[in-house]
Write an enzyme that holds these catalytic residues in place. Sequence first.
Site, PDB file in Angstrom:
ATOM      1  N   ARG A   1       0.973  -0.956   0.002  1.00  0.00           N
ATOM      2  CA  ARG A   1      -0.053   0.037  -0.005  1.00  0.00           C
ATOM      3  C   ARG A   1       1.007   1.081  -0.095  1.00  0.00           C
ATOM      4  O   ARG A   1       1.769   1.409   0.779  1.00  0.00           O
ATOM      5  CB  ARG A   1      -0.980  -0.047   1.245  1.00  0.00           C
ATOM      6  CG  ARG A   1      -1.756  -1.157   1.233  1.00  0.00           C
ATOM      7  CD  ARG A   1      -2.886  -0.960   2.293  1.00  0.00           C
ATOM      8  NE  ARG A   1      -3.490  -2.266   2.880  1.00  0.00           N
ATOM      9  CZ  ARG A   1      -4.497  -2.512   2.024  1.00  0.00           C
ATOM     10  NH1 ARG A   1      -4.972  -2.285   1.028  1.00  0.00           N
ATOM     11  NH2 ARG A   1      -5.097  -3.801   2.550  1.00  0.00           N
TER      12      ARG A   1
ATOM     13  N   ASP B 272     -12.699  -8.311  -0.751  1.00  0.00           N
ATOM     14  CA  ASP B 272     -13.999  -7.577  -0.207  1.00  0.00           C
ATOM     15  C   ASP B 272     -15.022  -7.379  -1.341  1.00  0.00           C
ATOM     16  O   ASP B 272     -16.307  -7.146  -0.749  1.00  0.00           O
ATOM     17  CB  ASP B 272     -13.639  -6.110   0.264  1.00  0.00           C
ATOM     18  CG  ASP B 272     -12.923  -6.083   1.297  1.00  0.00           C
ATOM     19  OD1 ASP B 272     -12.664  -7.004   1.989  1.00  0.00           O
ATOM     20  OD2 ASP B 272     -12.444  -4.696   1.778  1.00  0.00           O
TER      21      ASP B 272
ATOM     22  N   MET C 267     -13.686 -10.156   7.374  1.00  0.00           N
ATOM     23  CA  MET C 267     -13.205  -8.807   6.745  1.00  0.00           C
ATOM     24  C   MET C 267     -14.195  -8.055   5.865  1.00  0.00           C
ATOM     25  O   MET C 267     -15.331  -8.461   5.699  1.00  0.00           O
ATOM     26  CB  MET C 267     -11.906  -9.189   5.796  1.00  0.00           C
ATOM     27  CG  MET C 267     -10.941  -9.438   6.778  1.00  0.00           C
ATOM     28  SD  MET C 267      -9.267  -9.433   5.511  1.00  0.00           S
ATOM     29  CE  MET C 267      -8.134  -8.972   7.128  1.00  0.00           C
TER      30      MET C 267
ATOM     31  N   ALA D  39     -26.160 -18.347   9.571  1.00  0.00           N
ATOM     32  CA  ALA D  39     -25.957 -17.421  10.836  1.00  0.00           C
ATOM     33  C   ALA D  39     -27.409 -16.875  11.363  1.00  0.00           C
ATOM     34  O   ALA D  39     -28.351 -16.874  10.508  1.00  0.00           O
ATOM     35  CB  ALA D  39     -25.177 -16.336  10.453  1.00  0.00           C
ATOM     36  N   GLU D  40     -27.605 -16.685  12.591  1.00  0.00           N
ATOM     37  CA  GLU D  40     -28.776 -16.166  13.012  1.00  0.00           C
ATOM     38  C   GLU D  40     -28.807 -14.524  12.726  1.00  0.00           C
ATOM     39  O   GLU D  40     -30.231 -14.324  12.646  1.00  0.00           O
ATOM     40  CB  GLU D  40     -28.791 -16.489  14.622  1.00  0.00           C
ATOM     41  CG  GLU D  40     -29.230 -17.870  15.147  1.00  0.00           C
ATOM     42  CD  GLU D  40     -28.389 -18.793  14.467  1.00  0.00           C
ATOM     43  OE1 GLU D  40     -27.496 -18.593  14.597  1.00  0.00           O
ATOM     44  OE2 GLU D  40     -28.930 -20.256  14.529  1.00  0.00           O
TER      45      GLU D  40
ATOM     46  N   HIS E 231      -6.812 -12.266   8.721  1.00  0.00           N
ATOM     47  CA  HIS E 231      -6.155 -12.374   7.354  1.00  0.00           C
ATOM     48  C   HIS E 231      -6.249 -14.066   6.982  1.00  0.00           C
ATOM     49  O   HIS E 231      -5.668 -14.002   5.729  1.00  0.00           O
ATOM     50  CB  HIS E 231      -4.691 -11.744   7.393  1.00  0.00           C
ATOM     51  CG  HIS E 231      -4.736 -10.388   7.716  1.00  0.00           C
ATOM     52  ND1 HIS E 231      -4.551  -9.595   8.770  1.00  0.00           N
ATOM     53  CD2 HIS E 231      -4.492  -9.261   6.937  1.00  0.00           C
ATOM     54  CE1 HIS E 231      -4.793  -8.499   8.788  1.00  0.00           C
ATOM     55  NE2 HIS E 231      -4.540  -8.229   7.268  1.00  0.00           N
TER      56      HIS E 231
HETATM   57  O1  F6P Z   1      -8.114  -6.466   1.070  1.00  0.00           O
HETATM   58  C1  F6P Z   1      -8.922  -5.732   1.670  1.00  0.00           C
HETATM   59  C2  F6P Z   1      -8.929  -6.175   3.328  1.00  0.00           C
HETATM   60  O2  F6P Z   1      -8.658  -7.377   3.274  1.00  0.00           O
HETATM   61  C3  F6P Z   1     -10.010  -5.587   4.317  1.00  0.00           C
HETATM   62  O3  F6P Z   1     -11.087  -6.336   4.315  1.00  0.00           O
HETATM   63  C4  F6P Z   1      -9.150  -5.374   5.418  1.00  0.00           C
HETATM   64  O4  F6P Z   1      -9.935  -4.517   5.980  1.00  0.00           O
HETATM   65  C5  F6P Z   1      -8.219  -4.802   4.923  1.00  0.00           C
HETATM   66  O5  F6P Z   1      -7.817  -5.439   3.611  1.00  0.00           O
HETATM   67  C6  F6P Z   1      -6.776  -5.215   5.693  1.00  0.00           C
HETATM   68  O6  F6P Z   1      -5.679  -4.851   5.166  1.00  0.00           O
HETATM   69  P1  F6P Z   1      -4.275  -5.021   5.797  1.00  0.00           P
HETATM   70  O7  F6P Z   1      -3.665  -6.330   5.009  1.00  0.00           O
HETATM   71  O8  F6P Z   1      -3.491  -3.727   5.243  1.00  0.00           O
HETATM   72  O9  F6P Z   1      -4.261  -4.933   7.253  1.00  0.00           O
END
Ligand code: F6P
Length: 326
Positions: free
Chosen positions: A76, A132, A174, A191-192, A256
């Site tokens: 990023r 996402d 996520m 899921a409920e 993750h």
């Molecule tokens: O790729 C999107 C995402 O997985 C989001 O769902 C999550 O909030 C974000 O990336 C997490 O990012 P990083 O790996 O930088 O913590």
Amino acid sequence: MKKQLRKLGILTSGGDAPGMNAAIRAVVRSAIFHGLEVVGIRRGYSGLIAGDFQKFNQRSVANIIQKGGTILETSRCSEMLEVEGRKKAIDALLSQEIDGCVIIGGGGSFRAAQAMSEESEVAFMGIPGSIDNDIWGTDFSIGFHTAVNTALDAIDRIRDTASAFERIFFVEVMGRQSGFIALTVGLAGGAEQIIVPEIDMDVESLCQNLRESFKRGKRSSIIVVAEGNTVDDTINIEKYVQMRLKVETRLCTLGHIQRGGSPIAADRILASCLGVAAVEGLLNGKKGHAVGEVKGEIVYTPFKDTWQKKKTIDERFLKYIPVLSQ
Ligand code: F6P
């Protein structure tokens, strides 16, 4: 007049997603098939600025279709928000005589590509890759299907222990700004309740629904929560419900884990189709667009629309949850 492309760069940017390698493979092989030279750019835009290039041939992408993560690695890169950073990136592309570049990533990555499209002659083409699934211009982004399956597998396991102990489990998935994963695994995992950023939810009504479900004989429940929900941090929601209902609760944050693993067939196929279509689009003179698949058809969407237009969740799913989880 359409300019003939000679040399294509490719990079992955932002959050990695299962299937990115399949997309890299498809882009590299179809570009070479069409007579282009291909350069792999490592570590996303950070690597581009640093000139981290590697010449690719067909064998460079052998044996990667089944691999999670991205062989090109990713980053990023905040420098790309500034014109000076983008100038360095453009200069790096031009130093290699790269005249076309495929960006595999999400909305943030496409913003930088759009800016560079306006600031240079390089032809940029995006491929949507994000678990996402929040990128406009494609029904599904690469990685979403696999992430859903991974989260679903976890929820099935949690269900076993939740019912063994008669507990309410909060499972955080996520989805920074969107509830696609939460909604899909919620429906598929029985899921409920589901808490997503797109829909306001009051925790008192959540408690009331749970009370009613206890009256109907339920002894355990799973509440799927998208990390980006607007109610509160998931841990606070959990504690509140525990305090109000005087029941045992637990929180499991999948995190993750959802981003890793071998891509399932749907992601490999989507990635392969989008990779080929990205190269074909560039060869046909398309630039400043992201390729996607909508209702089974390949479409090219101007970069700006990919983040400015908001994809909506399927509200049918939300209506089904209370009916199906009775
Ligand atoms: O790729 C999107 C995402 O997985 C989001 O769902 C999550 O909030 C974000 O990336 C997490 O990012 P990083 O790996 O930088 O913590």
